[in-house]
Design a protein around this motif. Structure first.
Motif, PDB file in Angstrom:
ATOM      1  N   PHE A 227      44.412  -1.630 -76.406  1.00  5.62           N
ATOM      2  CA  PHE A 227      45.491  -0.665 -76.599  1.00  5.62           C
ATOM      3  C   PHE A 227      46.203  -0.366 -75.278  1.00  5.62           C
ATOM      4  N   SER A 228      45.417  -0.130 -74.203  1.00  4.09           N
ATOM      5  CA  SER A 228      46.016   0.203 -72.896  1.00  4.09           C
ATOM      6  C   SER A 228      46.775  -0.988 -72.313  1.00  4.09           C
ATOM      7  N   ILE A 229      46.131  -2.182 -72.345  1.00  2.00           N
ATOM      8  CA  ILE A 229      46.780  -3.372 -71.774  1.00  2.00           C
ATOM      9  C   ILE A 229      48.015  -3.750 -72.578  1.00  2.00           C
ATOM     10  N   GLY A 230      47.928  -3.624 -73.913  1.00  2.00           N
ATOM     11  CA  GLY A 230      49.064  -3.993 -74.752  1.00  2.00           C
ATOM     12  C   GLY A 230      50.306  -3.195 -74.411  1.00  2.00           C
ATOM     13  N   PHE A 231      50.138  -1.874 -74.268  1.00  3.79           N
ATOM     14  CA  PHE A 231      51.314  -1.058 -73.940  1.00  3.79           C
ATOM     15  C   PHE A 231      51.742  -1.221 -72.484  1.00  3.79           C
ATOM     16  N   THR A 232      50.766  -1.569 -71.608  1.00  5.84           N
ATOM     17  CA  THR A 232      51.157  -1.855 -70.208  1.00  5.84           C
ATOM     18  C   THR A 232      52.022  -3.109 -70.143  1.00  5.84           C
ATOM     19  N   ILE A 233      51.607  -4.175 -70.851  1.00  5.36           N
ATOM     20  CA  ILE A 233      52.408  -5.403 -70.897  1.00  5.36           C
ATOM     21  C   ILE A 233      53.772  -5.127 -71.528  1.00  5.36           C
ATOM     22  N   LEU A 234      53.799  -4.146 -72.427  1.00  8.97           N
ATOM     23  CA  LEU A 234      55.063  -3.809 -73.095  1.00  8.97           C
ATOM     24  C   LEU A 234      56.004  -3.037 -72.173  1.00  8.97           C
TER      25      LEU A 234
ATOM     26  N   LEU B 257      60.153  -1.826 -67.503  1.00 18.40           N
ATOM     27  CA  LEU B 257      60.488  -1.022 -66.322  1.00 18.40           C
ATOM     28  C   LEU B 257      61.147  -1.872 -65.239  1.00 18.40           C
ATOM     29  N   VAL B 258      60.562  -3.044 -64.965  1.00 23.26           N
ATOM     30  CA  VAL B 258      61.115  -3.923 -63.913  1.00 23.26           C
ATOM     31  C   VAL B 258      62.502  -4.412 -64.317  1.00 23.26           C
ATOM     32  N   LYS B 259      62.655  -4.738 -65.602  1.00 22.49           N
ATOM     33  CA  LYS B 259      63.950  -5.231 -66.075  1.00 22.49           C
ATOM     34  C   LYS B 259      65.023  -4.158 -65.938  1.00 22.49           C
TER      35      LYS B 259
ATOM     36  N   ILE C 244      68.316  -4.468 -63.546  1.00 25.38           N
ATOM     37  CA  ILE C 244      69.702  -4.333 -64.032  1.00 25.38           C
ATOM     38  C   ILE C 244      70.414  -3.204 -63.302  1.00 25.38           C
ATOM     39  N   TYR C 245      69.693  -2.113 -63.044  1.00 26.91           N
ATOM     40  CA  TYR C 245      70.298  -0.986 -62.340  1.00 26.91           C
ATOM     41  C   TYR C 245      70.773  -1.399 -60.952  1.00 26.91           C
ATOM     42  N   ASN C 246      69.949  -2.140 -60.193  1.00 28.17           N
ATOM     43  CA  ASN C 246      70.331  -2.559 -58.845  1.00 28.17           C
ATOM     44  C   ASN C 246      71.484  -3.565 -58.866  1.00 28.17           C
ATOM     45  N   ILE C 247      71.513  -4.432 -59.878  1.00 25.95           N
ATOM     46  CA  ILE C 247      72.616  -5.397 -59.972  1.00 25.95           C
ATOM     47  C   ILE C 247      73.930  -4.657 -60.190  1.00 25.95           C
ATOM     48  N   PHE C 248      73.956  -3.726 -61.114  1.00 19.90           N
ATOM     49  CA  PHE C 248      75.201  -2.978 -61.371  1.00 19.90           C
ATOM     50  C   PHE C 248      75.561  -2.068 -60.205  1.00 19.90           C
ATOM     51  N   ARG C 249      74.545  -1.517 -59.550  1.00 14.59           N
ATOM     52  CA  ARG C 249      74.828  -0.637 -58.412  1.00 14.59           C
ATOM     53  C   ARG C 249      75.441  -1.435 -57.255  1.00 14.59           C
ATOM     54  N   ALA C 250      74.874  -2.648 -57.030  1.00 11.07           N
ATOM     55  CA  ALA C 250      75.438  -3.496 -55.960  1.00 11.07           C
ATOM     56  C   ALA C 250      76.855  -3.929 -56.309  1.00 11.07           C
TER      57      ALA C 250
ATOM     58  N   LYS D 104      61.573 -14.706 -60.040  1.00 11.28           N
ATOM     59  CA  LYS D 104      60.177 -14.985 -59.710  1.00 11.28           C
ATOM     60  C   LYS D 104      59.510 -13.769 -59.080  1.00 11.28           C
ATOM     61  N   LYS D 105      60.253 -13.113 -58.139  1.00  7.25           N
ATOM     62  CA  LYS D 105      59.679 -11.940 -57.486  1.00  7.25           C
ATOM     63  C   LYS D 105      59.547 -10.776 -58.476  1.00  7.25           C
ATOM     64  N   SER D 106      60.487 -10.676 -59.399  1.00  3.18           N
ATOM     65  CA  SER D 106      60.389  -9.625 -60.422  1.00  3.18           C
ATOM     66  C   SER D 106      59.173  -9.833 -61.306  1.00  3.18           C
ATOM     67  N   LEU D 107      58.894 -11.137 -61.608  1.00  2.00           N
ATOM     68  CA  LEU D 107      57.717 -11.419 -62.414  1.00  2.00           C
ATOM     69  C   LEU D 107      56.431 -11.072 -61.661  1.00  2.00           C
ATOM     70  N   ILE D 108      56.440 -11.323 -60.351  1.00  2.86           N
ATOM     71  CA  ILE D 108      55.262 -10.980 -59.539  1.00  2.86           C
ATOM     72  C   ILE D 108      55.022  -9.468 -59.579  1.00  2.86           C
ATOM     73  N   ILE D 109      56.109  -8.691 -59.443  1.00  2.00           N
ATOM     74  CA  ILE D 109      55.979  -7.218 -59.513  1.00  2.00           C
ATOM     75  C   ILE D 109      55.431  -6.792 -60.871  1.00  2.00           C
ATOM     76  N   THR D 110      55.909  -7.445 -61.928  1.00  2.00           N
ATOM     77  CA  THR D 110      55.439  -7.123 -63.285  1.00  2.00           C
ATOM     78  C   THR D 110      53.945  -7.386 -63.408  1.00  2.00           C
ATOM     79  N   PHE D 111      53.501  -8.571 -62.911  1.00  2.86           N
ATOM     80  CA  PHE D 111      52.076  -8.885 -62.966  1.00  2.86           C
ATOM     81  C   PHE D 111      51.258  -7.882 -62.156  1.00  2.86           C
ATOM     82  N   ALA D 112      51.826  -7.442 -61.027  1.00  5.17           N
ATOM     83  CA  ALA D 112      51.107  -6.474 -60.192  1.00  5.17           C
ATOM     84  C   ALA D 112      50.907  -5.149 -60.937  1.00  5.17           C
TER      85      ALA D 112
END
Length: 706
Positions: A647-654, A659-661, A665-671, A686-694
């Motif tokens: 239950f905890s991991i499922g919602f974390t993966i969700l 959150l990263v996405k 998107i916020y930083n892209i539009f802000r820039a 790739k770096k965004s995926l690394i942050i997600t895995f972290a």
């Protein structure tokens, strides 16, 4: 007080020896019923009402119709003894009956007739024979009056060593052989009647009762015994109401009824003198309180006053002295008329009262002539009194005792009236009375060392409705003194609420499950306090918490039991079916969408949506739906671990890729809004995926730690 009484009576006796008579002829009724004999028994009765003036203690009008049966019962018993040849042969028994009316003081005035006269006084020529005739030389006295009067009479007779036998006086005070050495009775004392009353209450599980009693030896003594025995048996007294012997303020009855209602005890014990019974029932009718109470009356609760209130006594109980009817006397009495019974000075007035008629043929009164009625059986007021057999027993007791005494000590003086009387006086007649053992109306009659009857018991009577007479008295059991046991049959018992079960008479209802008793002043009374849902009750006195994973048992809430898991039934539970179908549909739909994204992964619109994060979201959704199946299965260590971690991991993966996405998107539009050409390096996929895995890894470690 007793010393004062003795001193007073001694002085009066001395005066009698000097002057030869007392000025009592104007105090009492002038009528007496006498029958001469070698030996005389005295029999005082309450025949008339109180006098209108101080000089006249008694009136000339009859007060109790039933008293005439008692007067005639003494005459009948004496004549029956005289007709026998086995007892008192060649000795004639006589009697003198006088009226001591409704005033207590008349009892003592009546006893002045029986003060022994000295030989010098008898020989005095200056005293008229009429005056001398008012003093009776008696060998004993029989009574059918209450304990209060008998106590007074016994105190007087003790001075002159005159034996006395009573038929209905039941006060325990009279059992004191030191104070009343010449007093005996053919009935048991009130402590046994009180025990019978308590046994009736115990039989019907009545633990809460009120009580109304009369002032004086009878009522107060009976009340004391009932209260003491009931307390020892665990019963509680709600209210005690006392009625004075002489009542001037009749609002006391109002107060008693209100207190009975306020205390709410269904059962009310009555230890009353006859003069109080009718008045109390009158006020019950006044307040429309019929059926509110169950009356348990003592042996006086069958007097004439009761018949005036037929509905009020429905369902009442009465503890009556045991006595079998004397059918010979009943036949004799019902054949008496003013024409064949002229020696009874009250019988003509009694006839007038029994038929509500008049004797004067020239009277303008509309009542019928008394000569129109030829038999007592024609009178609607004629009722058989239950006390007659006991009174006959008292006369027989004197007959047997005198017979035994004369055969042992006085055979040689039979035929000489004076010598026979003096011989009996010199002997201890009371000792012969105490040694008696004969069959009477209540069974074998014998006496203990205090003069109390040994073997007598009680009959339990019950008042039920009757269409013709309003009520009917039936026997529903007995209380035996020898075994001190109650034998009751309740098939014909009538309850005012027309049910087959006895009404409750309790102070407090039993507390519900999970409640404790808060004890009040009386042991039968308490308040109920509700414990917490997870508490058990200890001895109905205090609450105690159940340990973790335990819960009070549903039936008694007195023990803690392990909480049984409530499992979902895989085959028959509608909840399982509903959740399984919903989870399956959700998982199927998510896998279908995931398949579409994989199949169309090279399309621009899918690439533009950052398909890597979409994969994370869809896989997490599939995982969450899959965890639902874990919760539908029966719990185990593995299932619980999978459910909690999944239950905890499922919602974390969700939520982690979401959150990263969003941040990306916020930083892209802000820039873009600031025309910046250099975007943050972590925005690269790739770096965004690394942050997600972290982020997911941090949550997994926290779950393992917990």
């Amino acid at each position: 007080m007793k010393i004062t009484l003795i001193l007073t009576l001694t002085i009066m006796t001395c005066i009698a020896h000097v002057f030869g008579y007392f000025q009592i002829q104007n105090k009492l009724s002038s009528k007496t019923y006498n029958q001469d004999g070698d030996l005389i028994l005295a029999a005082p009765f309450i025949i008339s009402g109180p006098g209108a003036t101080r000089d006249a203690l008694c009136s000339e009008s009859l007060y109790y119709l039933t008293s005439m049966q008692l007067v005639e019962a003494v005459a009948f018993a004496v004549n029956k003894i005289n007709a026998r040849r086995d007892i008192l042969p060649n000795v004639t028994l006589g009697f003198t009956t006088l009226d001591i009316c409704l005033r207590t003081s008349a009892s003592l005035a009546g006893m002045l007739h029986f003060i022994p006269m000295s030989e010098e006084t008898k020989a005095c020529d200056n005293i008229s024979s009429n005056t001398k005739s008012r003093f009776k030389e008696i060998v004993g006295l029989v009574t059918q009056i209450g304990s209060q009067r008998n106590q007074l009479i016994a105190n007087f007779l003790n001075i002159f060593s005159i034996p006395q036998i009573a038929s209905v006086s039941t006060s325990d005070i009279l059992s004191n052989n030191d104070d009343y050495p010449y007093f005996s009775r053919v009935v048991p004392p009130d402590r046994f009647q009180a025990q019978a009353i308590v046994d009736v209450m115990l039989y019907f599980d009545w633990s809460y009762y009120s009580m109304v009693y009369s002032e004086g030896a009878y009522g107060a003594n009976g009340m004391g015994h009932v209260k003491r025995i009931a307390k020892a048996k665990g019963l509680c007294n709600a209210y005690l109401g006392m009625l004075p012997l002489i009542i001037t303020d009749f609002t006391i009855y109002d107060d008693i009824i209100q207190n009975l209602r306020r205390k709410k005890a269904k059962v009310v014990v009555l230890f009353l003198e006859p003069i109080h019974i009718g008045e109390l029932l009158t006020y019950i009718d006044k307040y429309n309180a019929q059926g509110e109470f169950i009356w348990i009356g003592s042996d006086t609760f069958e007097e004439p006053e009761v018949e005036k209130f037929p509905e009020t006594v429905h369902g009442a109980f009465s503890i009556q002295l045991t006595a079998q009817p004397d059918y010979d006397f009943i036949a004799h009495y019902e054949n008496l008329t003013p024409w064949n019974n002229p020696q009874n000075p009250w019988f003509k007035a009694f006839w007038e009262l029994a038929f509500d008629c008049i004797w004067d043929v020239n009277s303008t009164d509309n009542r019928p002539l008394c000569t129109n009625f030829k038999s007592l059986t024609e009178s609607t007021k004629h009722k058989k009194t239950p006390w007659v057999p006991l009174l006959i027993d008292t006369v027989n007791a004197f007959g047997y005792a005198l017979d035994n005494l004369i055969k042992q000590h006085c055979v040689d003086v039979i035929g000489n009236k004076q010598d026979l009387f003096h011989c009996i006086q010199k002997s201890d007649l009371t000792a012969f009375i105490r040694e008696l053992d004969f069959r009477g109306s209540s069974g074998i009659i014998s006496f203990d060392e205090n003069g109390d009857a040994k073997g007598a018991g009680y009959v339990i009577k019950h008042f039920i409705p009757n269409r013709d007479t309003g009520y009917e008295v039936i026997e529903i059991g007995s209380w035996i003194r020898t075994t001190e046991s109650l034998d009751l049959y309740t098939r014909d018992v009538y309850w005012y609420n027309s049910t087959n079960t006895a009404p409750k008479s309790i102070c407090s209802q039993e507390c519900d499950v999970g409640e404790i008793k808060i004890q009040l002043e009386l042991p039968c009374c308490w308040d109920c306090f509700k414990c917490y849902p997870n508490d058990i009750t200890i001895n109905n006195s205090y609450c105690s918490h159940c340990p973790t994973f335990e819960w009070p048992d549903e039936n008694t809430a007195t023990t803690c039991t392990l909480i049984e898991p409530d499992l979902i039934k895989l085959t028959s539970d509608y909840l399982f079916t509903s959740l399984f179908v919903l989870a399956s549909l959700g998982m199927t739909a998510t896998l279908f969408i995931l398949g579409l994204f994989i199949y169309w992964r090279n399309e621009k619109i899918i690439k533009a949506s950052t398909k890597e994060f979409i994969y994370f979201l869809l896989i997490a959704t599939v995982l969450v739906y899959g965890i639902s199946f874990v919760y539908l299965l029966n719990p185990s260590v593995i299932m619980c671990y999978c459910g909690r971690v999944g239950f905890s991991i499922g919602f974390t993966i969700l939520y982690a890729p979401l959150l990263v996405k969003v941040a990306r998107i916020y930083n892209i539009f802000r820039a873009g809004s600031k025309l910046q050409l250099n975007l943050p390096k972590w925005i690269e996929i790739k770096k965004s995926l690394i942050i997600t895995f972290a982020l997911i890894t941090i949550q997994v470690r926290q779950v393992e730690y917990i």
